[in-house]
Design a protein around this motif. Structure first.
Motif, PDB file in Angstrom:
ATOM      1  N   ARG A 889       3.214   2.387   1.799  1.00  0.00           N
ATOM      2  CA  ARG A 889       3.672   1.246   1.689  1.00  0.00           C
ATOM      3  C   ARG A 889       2.770   0.378   0.468  1.00  0.00           C
ATOM      4  N   LEU A 890       3.261  -0.125  -0.358  1.00  0.00           N
ATOM      5  CA  LEU A 890       2.465  -0.821  -1.510  1.00  0.00           C
ATOM      6  C   LEU A 890       2.783  -2.366  -1.332  1.00  0.00           C
ATOM      7  N   SER A 891       1.625  -2.909  -0.799  1.00  0.00           N
ATOM      8  CA  SER A 891       1.657  -4.383  -0.411  1.00  0.00           C
ATOM      9  C   SER A 891       1.985  -5.120  -1.753  1.00  0.00           C
ATOM     10  N   ARG A 892       1.818  -6.536  -1.363  1.00  0.00           N
ATOM     11  CA  ARG A 892       2.223  -7.436  -2.381  1.00  0.00           C
ATOM     12  C   ARG A 892       0.902  -7.571  -3.517  1.00  0.00           C
ATOM     13  N   ASP A 893      -0.270  -7.299  -2.738  1.00  0.00           N
ATOM     14  CA  ASP A 893      -1.298  -7.311  -3.676  1.00  0.00           C
ATOM     15  C   ASP A 893      -1.652  -5.919  -4.216  1.00  0.00           C
ATOM     16  N   ALA A 894      -0.606  -5.298  -4.247  1.00  0.00           N
ATOM     17  CA  ALA A 894      -1.085  -3.828  -4.931  1.00  0.00           C
ATOM     18  C   ALA A 894      -1.989  -2.914  -4.317  1.00  0.00           C
ATOM     19  N   THR A 895      -1.812  -3.082  -2.930  1.00  0.00           N
ATOM     20  CA  THR A 895      -2.841  -2.367  -2.058  1.00  0.00           C
ATOM     21  C   THR A 895      -1.934  -1.283  -1.428  1.00  0.00           C
ATOM     22  N   PHE A 896      -2.305   0.085  -1.616  1.00  0.00           N
ATOM     23  CA  PHE A 896      -1.588   1.266  -0.932  1.00  0.00           C
ATOM     24  C   PHE A 896      -2.018   1.452   0.321  1.00  0.00           C
ATOM     25  N   HIS A 897      -0.986   1.528   1.225  1.00  0.00           N
ATOM     26  CA  HIS A 897      -1.266   2.118   2.603  1.00  0.00           C
ATOM     27  C   HIS A 897      -0.466   3.130   2.971  1.00  0.00           C
ATOM     28  N   TYR A 898      -0.952   3.991   3.805  1.00  0.00           N
ATOM     29  CA  TYR A 898      -0.125   5.288   4.446  1.00  0.00           C
ATOM     30  C   TYR A 898       0.526   4.667   5.510  1.00  0.00           C
ATOM     31  N   GLY A 899       1.853   5.235   5.787  1.00  0.00           N
ATOM     32  CA  GLY A 899       2.704   5.182   7.058  1.00  0.00           C
ATOM     33  C   GLY A 899       2.094   5.993   8.173  1.00  0.00           C
ATOM     34  N   GLU A 900       2.942   5.980   9.093  1.00  0.00           N
ATOM     35  CA  GLU A 900       2.789   6.847  10.359  1.00  0.00           C
ATOM     36  C   GLU A 900       3.180   8.371   9.995  1.00  0.00           C
ATOM     37  N   GLN A 901       4.175   8.447   9.250  1.00  0.00           N
ATOM     38  CA  GLN A 901       4.599   9.932   8.720  1.00  0.00           C
ATOM     39  C   GLN A 901       3.608  10.364   7.823  1.00  0.00           C
ATOM     40  N   ALA A 902       2.703   9.709   7.163  1.00  0.00           N
ATOM     41  CA  ALA A 902       1.718  10.306   6.495  1.00  0.00           C
ATOM     42  C   ALA A 902       0.655  11.042   7.404  1.00  0.00           C
ATOM     43  N   ALA A 903       0.369  10.416   8.598  1.00  0.00           N
ATOM     44  CA  ALA A 903      -0.509  11.049   9.559  1.00  0.00           C
ATOM     45  C   ALA A 903       0.080  12.141   9.971  1.00  0.00           C
ATOM     46  N   LYS A 904       1.374  12.186  10.550  1.00  0.00           N
ATOM     47  CA  LYS A 904       2.030  13.264  10.968  1.00  0.00           C
ATOM     48  C   LYS A 904       2.133  14.444  10.285  1.00  0.00           C
ATOM     49  N   ASN A 905       2.562  14.366   8.994  1.00  0.00           N
ATOM     50  CA  ASN A 905       2.649  15.558   7.990  1.00  0.00           C
ATOM     51  C   ASN A 905       1.649  15.873   7.180  1.00  0.00           C
ATOM     52  N   ASN A 906       0.375  15.130   7.492  1.00  0.00           N
ATOM     53  CA  ASN A 906      -0.713  15.138   6.802  1.00  0.00           C
ATOM     54  C   ASN A 906      -0.429  14.966   5.188  1.00  0.00           C
TER      55      ASN A 906
END
Length: 1212
Positions: A889-906
């Motif tokens: 997810r790329l938030s409105r303030d241009a901050t990049f966040h990992y989702g739950e799938q990123a943790a599962k699939n490394n």
């Protein structure tokens, strides 16, 4: 700048706590006008090193936003680029170090090219880089559209004159700005003084020099139309002399909430020269003569000579031999001391104000003790704002002495006590007496003339003495005058004083005619007038003797002046409108001659009061005296007395509320006494006259049209209030703007503009924070008022209307509200903008090998607003999983966040985001693995800022799906299938090579195993098995090959991890493994025995690493069988033949095909001979085949014949 230092303090505290360098710069965008001066602050906190930091400023211009252009540095004079070098050297651009960590960038004389993004950079003094070292802000340079115009002129005025000046102020700035307008006075050699100003918050204010005059409304500032500002000074003072000019300032609100004066300009000046009123005055005292006799009247006139006397205040005091007689203040009410109060009450003395410049002291009957020095003193007074008087200059003339002489003895005549009457029978009087009068009935005050005529029968014998007597209505007799025989006239006791003033006179007109004159008759003079004549003759002895006496009389009636005295007040205009005139007449009856004075006083009872007060008096001597509370009437009232009557007309012009009320006239009938004193005979009060002063009938009409307005937030709400008709061209309007919300019972006040253009914000504007968003405009023509609500919000929706009050200037120069009316409503609906967010819906499939990179593109084709912020989210559907999962997810303030799938699939560390252009977002998945397969898509949320700065989600959309399949590499493993057979001697060693011809990947690893291939029991072909009693080896057989007759025995296996498996029991201890190269593996069998004879093969498994560094088997391949024949040292011919393939084929194989060919040839010849038309066919209809060299399976014992096995592909 007001939030500047608190912000810096907070930043400094944060810097100390975090020990992280932070650079802050003034928040933008900043709007400034061309030619103005701007300062931009820059602060650094949390730094290390010296306290003195350095600052460098650069700009990024709009035409090339990526290019940095250096402007100025606090440490390097060579820092500026050439475009700024000259301005930096001249000081028009410089850096001011306020303190070690705070600096101001100064740019003087801003230019249009100075627009851009300014960056403040602080070179590092820290041990390591940690924090921010620069900050940016945006500056927009806009044109200077402020215009201030006024007529340049020179005026010559007199003190107390009014002054009107106008100034035209306008601006065309597109940004929301406020104007402040001030009138200033530049006196010679002094700093300018603010006369009156309308500040940016629309509040009137004045400097201390003019604050009191503004409060008293002597100084005003009115906005006439949309651009005209008028200064009015109603009464100029000498201190007002100088140059008046208008100064306007355009203000804009910076993002930090502070107001900044962008531009300040002044107009041309008007030079006002004021000629002060001459304050000097002179006083002189006049009287007719200096020598008087007791009983005579005297009049002293104190004459004041000065300019503008009616507009000034004077007090007068009278003195006799330096003792106060009386004093009179500016209200013209005399106050006498106790000694003279009694004489004034008896009508013997009077102190009065004859006119504005003449003051009179009258003594009607002088006494001898009145001799002495008389004088008057005139004092000028100044009236303060509280109504009190302060004495100023005082002057008096020289003393005027008079002498009062007593009456001498010649004037006193004693009346004889008795007469000697001759005896009867002696001489007798033969005279006749007749009395006549000029009128038998006269009006009091008229002169009565009586004549007494003596008619002797013969020649007169002697002299006559005449006595005039009056017998009144009560039959009382009194002597009036007495003329003795010697011609001496003596008044009677009761007429002594009157005669001394000439009020009663007796005269011998002819020897036989005597007259009596009674001047200024009184009612008590009415009665029977007798003329008593005594005739005297001289006796022998020389004494005078009475011969006889005769009398005659006449009746005289005197009508009292007050008889029938009445007064009536009338008016033909009992109801008038403001500024109209009305007349009041006081009619006196009966008609008196001009000698009979009547004083008339108009009294007034204002509306709402219970007491009358004297308005104006037309005195008996023709003067006019104004009452103490008549100041508002004096300039608008004319009083006129008819020449032919005592009727008094009161004409009042420019009527106002002040003149509304009840009027009454009071008439006083006066009689002038013989001693010139006056006696009030009667007083009559007229009927009441009620005068109603009505406000003009209003013609106010406000547009009632209804309007519906729908607009998108952040746009301005334009509200109009139109006055269709008005009562007067001079009408002023107060406009109150309201908004009604469905949840409210009544409308709430937004803004009020008073009739004098002052602004007052309502409670709704304060509660909703609308002050900075409101803009009011009054159009010059058309009666149109506009209210603009800038940057509309959804909460601004409602029903708007205006409440118009019409104000007019009363004749008293006070504003009053005439009428009010409410306009039609404007239904305003503020909605959020329609969503135009649209994403690309292109769908696709993508196949990628493991460890490669996958690019997922999310393209925003359209968006609602360029000012919006986007939240971009990528998600994936996995096979056999119903719910989608978020990848990133790329938030409105241009901050990049990992989702739950990123943790599962490394995925962390393997995701990379970039946006090469606005609206294009690319997500890269690096080093992909099979578990990354799935259907990917992106969802975009569009957020918009509300006008209040709060962000809300406007819309969202989902892009087309991309099916991604991650495949493992294609198997390319090949093992060498062409392997020659070998024959070895017993006890010798033989080698089994496993050669990999090709591999799937350079990163692959191999697991190698060697097998011994033997035919199962019952099979056509066997292979040496273990001896009886030996253990059977485990044989790995695939399920698919259960029918395979070949039995497989593992010699040796080596895993991909280089771990060796156990050796096969028959070969245990005799195996040697070698990896000659990454693709060549060799197994050497030592100490070969005949039991080792048979077929061998090697199987290769190819293993690859997954992206998660886990190994998996990709494929496997087996080599062709390798035939190994171990020769026994006791070998026979049979074994020799069987052990040699060439010899074996020559002996046992080749004869068979040769004989077959011969047989086929014979058959063909035979068939052709039978049927030449038929084609030659093989046996059973099959064409004759060419047989390749067969592959033979043979028994090592060579006891069975070789088995011919034709494999697929062996026949062409």
């Amino acid at each position: 700048m007001k939030c500047f230092f608190p912000v810096l303090s907070c930043l400094a505290v944060l810097g100390v706590v975090s020990a992280q360098r932070q650079v802050a710069v003034q928040e933008g965008p900043l709007y400034r006008t061309e030619g103005s001066h701007i300062t931009i602050w820059c602060n650094v906190s949390g730094y290390q090193g010296p306290l003195q930091q350095n600052f460098q400023w650069s700009i990024y211009m709009p035409k090339d936003p990526e290019r940095e252009i250096q402007i100025v540095s606090s440490m390097d004079s060579s820092f500026p680029y050439a475009i700024y070098t000259q301005r930096v050297r001249s000081g028009k651009i410089h850096v001011q170090l306020v303190r070690g960590d705070l600096a101001l960038l100064h740019i003087l004389d801003l230019q249009a090219r100075d627009t851009g993004v300014y960056e403040c950079h602080t070179p590092s003094t820290d041990e390591r880089y940690f924090g921010s070292y620069s900050a940016k802000t945006n500056l927009v340079v806009i044109p200077d559209t402020l215009q201030v115009n006024a007529v340049s002129q020179t005026l010559y005025k007199v003190e107390q004159d009014p002054l009107d000046l106008t100034c035209d102020v306008s601006t065309r700035t597109l940004q929301h700005s406020h104007l402040s307008v001030a009138w200033l006075l530049q006196r010679s050699g002094e700093k300018p003084v603010e006369v009156i100003a309308l500040n940016r918050d629309f509040v009137l204010q004045s400097s201390s020099d003019y604050a009191e005059r503004q409060r008293l409304r002597d100084v005003r500032l009115d906005k006439v139309g949309s651009t005209i500002y008028r200064l009015t000074i109603f009464h100029l003072q000498p201190s007002d002399q100088g140059e008046f000019y208008c100064e306007a300032t355009e203000w804009i609100q910076d993002p930090d909430g502070s107001w900044y004066p962008m531009t300040r300009k002044r107009s041309e000046g008007t030079v006002v020269n004021i000629e002060p009123t001459d304050k000097e005055f002179t006083v002189r005292l006049e009287t007719e003569k200096r020598l008087y006799t007791v009983g005579e009247p005297v009049e002293f006139r104190c004459i004041l000579e000065a300019q503008n006397v009616p507009d000034r205040y004077f007090a007068v005091s009278w003195a006799f031999n330096s003792s106060l007689i009386a004093s009179m203040g500016p209200n013209a009410v005399p106050v006498l001391n106790s000694e003279f109060t009694h004489r004034e009450a008896r009508g013997q003395l009077k102190v009065a104000k004859e006119s504005d410049s003449v003051f009179v002291l009258k003594i009607y009957h002088l006494r001898q003790e009145d001799s002495g020095k008389y004088n008057c003193r005139v004092t000028e007074r100044e009236k303060t704002v509280t109504g009190e008087f302060i004495d100023k200059e005082s002057k008096r003339p020289k003393n005027t002495p008079i002498i009062v002489l007593p009456i001498t003895d010649n004037w006193v005549v004693k009346v004889p006590q008795h007469h000697q009457i001759l005896p009867q029978g002696h001489l007798e009087s033969n005279i006749l007496v007749e009395v006549a009068s000029n009128a038998s009935v006269i009006l009091e005050g008229d002169n009565l003339h009586l004549s007494c005529s003596i008619r002797p029968a013969g020649r007169p014998l002697g002299r006559f003495s005449v006595i005039w007597q009056l017998v009144d209505r009560q039959n009382r007799r009194s002597n009036i005058m007495w003329l003795d025989r010697d011609g001496t006239v003596q008044p009677g006791a009761s007429y002594w004083e009157r005669s001394s003033f000439g009020g009663v006179q007796m005269e011998q007109v002819q020897p036989n005619s005597f007259s009596l004159g009674i001047f200024n008759s009184r009612k008590e003079d009415e009665g029977q007038y007798e003329c008593h004549v005594t005739e005297w003759v001289r006796a022998v002895d020389g004494e005078w003797q009475v011969v006889g006496e005769r009398r005659a009389s006449t009746l005289v009636s005197i009508t009292a002046l007050e008889t029938g005295f009445a007064v009536t007040a009338i008016s033909r205009t009992p109801g008038v409108t403001y500024n109209e005139s009305f007349d009041l007449q006081c009619i006196i009856k009966p008609h008196y001659p001009s000698r009979v004075p009547v004083s008339v006083t108009w009294r007034f009872q204002p509306v709402g009061t219970i007491e009358f007060h004297d308005l104006v008096t037309f005195t008996r001597d023709g003067g006019v005296q104004w009452g103490d509370r008549s100041s508002s009437f004096r300039t608008r009232t004319a009083i006129e007395k008819a020449e032919s009557s005592n009727n008094v007309r009161l004409s009042i012009s420019r009527a106002s509320d002040t003149e509304a009320g009840k009027y009454q006239c009071v008439a006083e009938l006066w009689r002038r006494n013989y001693n010139s004193s006056w006696t009030r005979l009667a007083e009559r009060t007229s009927n009441l006259l009620e005068i109603r002063v009505l406000q003009p009938v209003t013609n106010l009409q406000v547009s009632k049209s209804k309007r519906t307005l729908t607009l998108v937030e952040n746009r301005p709400i334009q509200l109009n209030c139109s006055v269709k008709s008005q009562t007067s061209q001079n009408s002023h309007f107060a406009v109150l703007w309201y908004v009604h919300k469905p949840s409210d019972a009544d409308g709430k006040l937004i803004l009020k503009t008073t009739h004098n253009s002052a602004f007052e914000y309502g409670t709704y504007a304060e509660e909703e924070g609308l002050r900075a968003r409101l803009q009011f405009e009054r159009h010059v023509f058309g009666g149109l008022f506009s209210l603009t609500v800038q940057r509309a919000e959804v909460s601004d929706s409602g029903s708007y209307y205006c409440h118009v009050e019409e104000w007019l200037l009363s004749p008293n120069y006070a504003w009053y509200k005439l009428a009010e009316e409410v306009s039609g409503r404007t239904e305003v609906t503020v909605k959020r903008p329609d969503s135009r967010l649209k994403l690309s819906q292109v769908q696709g499939n993508l196949s990628v090998l493991e460890t490669r990179q996958v690019q997922l593109e999310c393209v925003v084709l359209n968006r609602t607003s360029v000012a919006s912020q986007l939240l971009v989210e990528w998600f994936v559907w996995k096979p056999n999983q119903p719910e989608r999962e978020t990848v990133a997810r790329l938030s409105r303030d241009a901050t990049f966040h990992y989702g739950e799938q990123a943790a599962k699939n490394n995925l962390k560390g393997r995701l990379h985001l970039e946006s090469p252009s606005p609206g294009v977002y690319r997500l890269f998945i690096q080093n992909v693995a099979v578990q990354d397969s799935g259907t990917y898509s992106c969802r975009v949320e569009e957020w918009l800022p509300s006008p209040s700065g709060m962000w809300y989600k406007q819309a969202e959309d989902t892009a087309g799906q991309m099916a991604v399949r991650i495949a493992r590499p294609d198997a390319a493993l090949q093992v060498d299938t062409v392997v020659p057979n070998a024959t070895v001697f017993e006890k010798a060693a033989f080698q089994l090579d496993c050669s990999i011809v090709s591999r799937s990947s350079q990163d692959s690893r191999f697991a190698v195993a060697w097998y011994s291939l033997r035919t199962k029991a019952g099979g056509k072909r066997g292979s040496p098995g273990p001896e009886d009693g030996e253990e059977e080896e485990d044989v790995e057989v695939d399920e698919e090959e259960e029918e395979d007759p070949t039995e497989r025995t593992v010699l040796l296996s080596v895993g991909a991890d280089a771990v060796f498996g156990p050796e096969g029991s028959p070969w245990e201890g005799r195996l040697r493994f070698q990896m000659l190269s990454p693709l060549l593996y060799r197994l050497t069998v030592l100490q070969a025995s005949p039991q080792d004879t048979g077929n061998y093969s090697c199987r290769v498994e190819e293993w690859l690493p997954s992206p998660q560094k886990e190994w998996y088997r990709l494929t496997e391949e087996e080599s062709a069988p390798i035939g190994i024949h171990v020769l026994d040292t006791s070998s026979t011919l049979q074994s020799i033949i069987c052990s040699n393939d060439a010899l074996f084929y020559f002996v046992f194989f080749y004869p068979f095909p040769i004989f077959g060919i011969l047989i086929i040839t014979i058959l063909l010849v035979r068939f052709k001979s039978r049927n030449s038309s038929k084609n030659s066919e093989g046996k059973n209809g099959v064409p004759l085949l060419w047989i390749k060299e067969p592959h033979l399976n043979y028994s090592p014992t060579c006891l069975e014949p070789p088995v011919l096995s034709i494999h697929p592909g062996a026949i062409d």
